[in-house]
Design a protein around this motif. Structure first.
Motif: not given
Length: 312
Positions: A80-81, A145-148, A202-204
């Motif tokens: 996602g984002t 790098i895992g991003i969440s 959480t795109r904000l």
């Protein structure tokens, strides 16, 4: 309600990024300007949240740069984002720092089409993350790098877990404290920005925080790899008229040379800005400039020091 749905709902209820803010329940009744002011005030705290994680971010960057100097790659993985932020940062490295497209890679759950549309179930698959990374043939010199935002996305956690089996360096970037993603990685970065203006969006703030952290990671890593000269992008790839004009301006700022000398230096180096700086400041020809940079692992200051030492 199924057991799996109930468990997921219980998990979401514990996440800061998913928290409901009753004081904003009437936000749709505010004027456009009032909503804009509220959002802007929310965003103002993001940089401060990032600041709390700077020691962790710096430690991760030093470890990343060490591996990339040995030929390793930087791989972002998210859904996602979060995945889009990684793809965006990776895609900007070739024109900015003249990196090979394979040197900084952005993986998004569901593949390239997920950049513009949701891919059902992709973020829930640890197996998909493992397959995406297996295709890259990871080595111990690579970094994943895992991003969440939540810190619980299976794709991001699966990417970190798989990377560790290959000996790669791992970093977990999330926006919740005590996240499973940070726990799974060698370097955990948890930028807690608080509940979103729109519950769970959480795109904000979370997305903004991720962008700020990835800016830090890629930019400082490239500085450490010698991709800049001071704050000048001497390794940029001049692929259009704007960038060609910027190349000439960078050379003027770095050397103070007049336009005709800048043009001659660019001609002598095939348009390579970093080599042209050496031509102008060290008084060498194009091939010599290229050789000096190779001997200095691409670090312009070191190459200039070598020429200075040779003339003493």
């Amino acid at each position: 309600m199924t057991a799996s749905y109930a468990a997921l709902r219980a998990q979401l209820d514990t996440l800061t990024t998913e928290a409901f803010r009753p004081e904003l329940a009437g936000i749709d009744r505010l004027s456009t300007l009032e909503i804009a002011r509220t959002m802007n005030a929310e965003d103002a705290g993001v940089a401060a949240a990032v600041a709390t994680q700077l020691p962790h971010i710096a430690a991760a960057i030093d470890a990343i740069a060490l591996r990339m100097a040995r030929g390793g790659r930087l791989v972002y993985a998210g859904a996602g984002t979060a995945g889009r932020m990684g793809v965006l940062d990776a895609s900007e490295c070739p024109p900015t720092f003249n990196t090979d497209p394979a040197q900084v890679v952005g993986l998004i759950a569901g593949g390239p089409s997920a950049m513009v549309e949701a891919v059902e179930g992709a973020e829930d698959s640890t197996e998909l993350a493992a397959a995406d990374l297996a295709a890259l043939e990871l080595t111990a010199d690579d970094t994943v790098i895992g991003i969440s935002a939540s810190g619980r996305t299976p794709y991001a956690i699966g990417a970190v877990a798989f990377a560790r089996t290959r000996g790669a360096l791992t970093v977990g970037l999330s926006c919740n404290a005590g996240s499973a993603l940070a726990a799974a990685a060698e370097h955990g970065i948890e930028v807690v920005v608080g509940p979103e203006l729109l519950t769970g969006s959480t795109r904000l703030k979370a997305g903004t925080a991720q962008k700020l952290v990835l800016n830090l990671v890629s930019t400082i890593t490239m500085i450490r790899l010698g991709k800049t000269y001071g704050n000048l992008m001497v390794d940029l790839r001049a692929s259009n008229e704007k960038l060609r004009a910027r190349s000439r301006r960078i050379l003027a700022l770095a050397t103070g040379a007049p336009d005709e000398e800048i043009e001659a230096a660019l001609d002598a180096t095939g348009g390579e800005v970093k080599q042209a700086v050496l031509v102008l400041l060290a008084g060498v020809d194009g091939p010599t400039a290229a050789g000096l940079l190779t001997a200095s692992d691409g670090h312009l200051r070191e190459a200039l020091a070598r020429t200075a030492a040779a003339t003493e």
